[in-house]
Scaffold this motif. Sequence first.
Motif, PDB file in Angstrom:
ATOM      1  N   TYR A 139     -27.014  31.423   1.837  1.00  0.00           N
ATOM      2  CA  TYR A 139     -25.705  30.982   1.341  1.00  0.00           C
ATOM      3  C   TYR A 139     -25.963  29.898   0.298  1.00  0.00           C
ATOM      4  CZ  TYR A 139     -20.629  30.823   2.007  1.00  0.00           C
ATOM      5  OH  TYR A 139     -19.262  30.956   1.850  1.00  0.00           O
ATOM      6  N   PRO A 140     -26.199  30.311  -0.960  1.00  0.00           N
ATOM      7  CA  PRO A 140     -26.648  29.354  -1.983  1.00  0.00           C
ATOM      8  C   PRO A 140     -25.504  28.673  -2.738  1.00  0.00           C
ATOM      9  CG  PRO A 140     -26.761  31.576  -2.853  1.00  0.00           C
ATOM     10  CD  PRO A 140     -26.217  31.702  -1.451  1.00  0.00           C
ATOM     11  N   THR A 141     -24.442  28.339  -2.042  1.00  0.00           N
ATOM     12  CA  THR A 141     -23.228  27.826  -2.675  1.00  0.00           C
ATOM     13  C   THR A 141     -23.473  26.569  -3.506  1.00  0.00           C
ATOM     14  OG1 THR A 141     -20.999  26.981  -2.241  1.00  0.00           O
ATOM     15  CG2 THR A 141     -22.666  26.548  -0.559  1.00  0.00           C
ATOM     16  N   ARG A 142     -22.705  26.478  -4.602  1.00  0.00           N
ATOM     17  CA  ARG A 142     -22.699  25.274  -5.429  1.00  0.00           C
ATOM     18  C   ARG A 142     -21.442  24.446  -5.187  1.00  0.00           C
ATOM     19  NH1 ARG A 142     -24.582  28.963  -9.628  1.00  0.00           N
ATOM     20  NH2 ARG A 142     -26.681  28.387 -10.332  1.00  0.00           N
ATOM     21  N   ALA A 143     -20.591  24.856  -4.291  1.00  0.00           N
ATOM     22  CA  ALA A 143     -19.264  24.243  -4.122  1.00  0.00           C
ATOM     23  C   ALA A 143     -19.362  22.942  -3.321  1.00  0.00           C
ATOM     24  CB  ALA A 143     -18.314  25.222  -3.447  1.00  0.00           C
ATOM     25  N   GLU A 144     -19.961  21.928  -3.937  1.00  0.00           N
ATOM     26  CA  GLU A 144     -20.150  20.645  -3.254  1.00  0.00           C
ATOM     27  C   GLU A 144     -18.825  20.021  -2.833  1.00  0.00           C
ATOM     28  OE1 GLU A 144     -22.634  17.937  -5.425  1.00  0.00           O
ATOM     29  OE2 GLU A 144     -23.773  19.573  -6.327  1.00  0.00           O
ATOM     30  N   LYS A 145     -17.786  20.213  -3.646  1.00  0.00           N
ATOM     31  CA  LYS A 145     -16.489  19.621  -3.346  1.00  0.00           C
ATOM     32  C   LYS A 145     -15.540  20.619  -2.700  1.00  0.00           C
ATOM     33  CE  LYS A 145     -16.847  16.243  -7.091  1.00  0.00           C
ATOM     34  NZ  LYS A 145     -16.218  15.686  -8.328  1.00  0.00           N
ATOM     35  N   GLY A 146     -16.104  21.731  -2.242  1.00  0.00           N
ATOM     36  CA  GLY A 146     -15.274  22.751  -1.632  1.00  0.00           C
ATOM     37  C   GLY A 146     -15.667  23.089  -0.207  1.00  0.00           C
ATOM     38  N   GLU A 147     -16.958  23.371   0.024  1.00  0.00           N
ATOM     39  CA  GLU A 147     -17.374  23.856   1.330  1.00  0.00           C
ATOM     40  C   GLU A 147     -17.097  22.822   2.428  1.00  0.00           C
ATOM     41  OE1 GLU A 147     -18.180  26.845   1.697  1.00  0.00           O
ATOM     42  OE2 GLU A 147     -18.967  27.515  -0.234  1.00  0.00           O
ATOM     43  N   GLY A 148     -16.479  23.295   3.505  1.00  0.00           N
ATOM     44  CA  GLY A 148     -16.259  22.446   4.676  1.00  0.00           C
ATOM     45  C   GLY A 148     -17.365  22.681   5.686  1.00  0.00           C
ATOM     46  N   LEU A 149     -17.420  23.843   6.250  1.00  0.00           N
ATOM     47  CA  LEU A 149     -18.549  24.342   7.033  1.00  0.00           C
ATOM     48  C   LEU A 149     -18.317  25.837   7.152  1.00  0.00           C
ATOM     49  CD1 LEU A 149     -21.115  24.110   8.593  1.00  0.00           C
ATOM     50  CD2 LEU A 149     -19.841  23.456  10.626  1.00  0.00           C
ATOM     51  N   SER A 150     -18.943  26.589   6.282  1.00  0.00           N
ATOM     52  CA  SER A 150     -18.697  28.019   6.171  1.00  0.00           C
ATOM     53  C   SER A 150     -18.985  28.717   7.493  1.00  0.00           C
ATOM     54  CB  SER A 150     -19.590  28.612   5.085  1.00  0.00           C
ATOM     55  OG  SER A 150     -19.660  27.756   3.970  1.00  0.00           O
ATOM     56  N   VAL A 151     -18.133  29.691   7.844  1.00  0.00           N
ATOM     57  CA  VAL A 151     -18.315  30.390   9.107  1.00  0.00           C
ATOM     58  C   VAL A 151     -19.397  31.455   9.011  1.00  0.00           C
ATOM     59  CG1 VAL A 151     -16.574  32.190   8.743  1.00  0.00           C
ATOM     60  CG2 VAL A 151     -17.048  31.381  11.057  1.00  0.00           C
TER      61      VAL A 151
END
Length: 387
Positions: free
Chosen positions: A278-290
């Motif tokens: 899960y290589p997300t860049r959403a530093e200001k978005g991700e809470g704790l992905s399920v």
Amino acid sequence: MKISIVYGFFLPVPPALGGATEKIWFNIGRRLAQRGHEVTAFTRTWPNFPQHETIDGVHYHRVPGWDHTQQLWRNLILDFRWSLRVRRVLPRDSVVISHNINLPYLLRPPFGRHPKPVSVVIGRMPKGQVHAYGRVDRIYATSTAVANQARRENPRAKSQIKNLRNCVDWQAFQGADPAIKSTPIKIGFVGRIHPEKGLDLLIEAAAIMQKNASLPQWEISLVGPTEPTSGGGGKAFAESLQRLAAERGVRDRLVFTAPIWDPAILVKHYQSLTIFCYPTRAEKGEGLSVAPIEAMAAGAIPVLTRLECYKDLIEESEDGLLFNHRSATAAADLAAAFERIMTEADMRGRMSTAARAKARAFDYDSVTDDLESDLTELLIAFPDNSS
């Protein structure tokens, strides 16, 4: 106790089109009903779904909604209109659990006076809305990172903020250990096919791994929606990923798959994975992905971006690996993490077992216990304003 769960304006419940919030709270609602609580779910109308029905003890009241858009300001306006619609039909004698931006403060002075406790669930990093939640009775944050940001936005609401982790049906994911499956080793991503998810990094890492002839056979699967109405980045973005894979010479290594809405099929997919990325860049978005929790429950080893929210989930080198997406060598670091897991069989088995065990703490029943206990405490402490 009477409980009203209010969903967002754009996805149906039961979760016919997925959605982590919809899936999680559909299952929590069922468990609360099984425990004898009177649970009503407010969700959008949907073709072939009746306006009113009861499923597993949960009463469903469907209100006209809208599709999700790619403009935040439009979504905020639609959320406000949806919240006004729901407010008119909410039972006044129920505890409210809201997944909306606007509804919580529309139920509290000066806009409203709902006579029972009002709570809001924040599943992604807040973006200023906690300033307006000073009169909300409980703010549920899905990770420590979300809770910390909520406290920074509104220090006066500190006592109202409580962690309530995202959760999965842990037992449903149990099966054979994917870490000892035969080749090809499967690396998987499950989520929205969107620019913020960092999927280009995954492709660049694949290009680096392609040059290492000593690795066992491997492949990468990307599963998720591309349509903007489901949170995807659109057809053009999905096509750009395929072009990038072709340019890097790894198109044959990647399998692009439509979203899997059937829970049983999704479980089997997770069980086929050795590694979940899960290589997300959403530093200001991700809470704790399920999705990483689901993958870990199935025994897949998570390789995730080094974001604060994943500190609640990963103990590095014990039950997963983290990498810095901001680094100039991010793709190489990601490739190195994959190669380490693929080539160290003993570590692979140990980390798979540890990941599965860690995910058990995120089981629905455990989280429902915590929620039920907290709602009971809120009701006991709440003044009787029902008259």
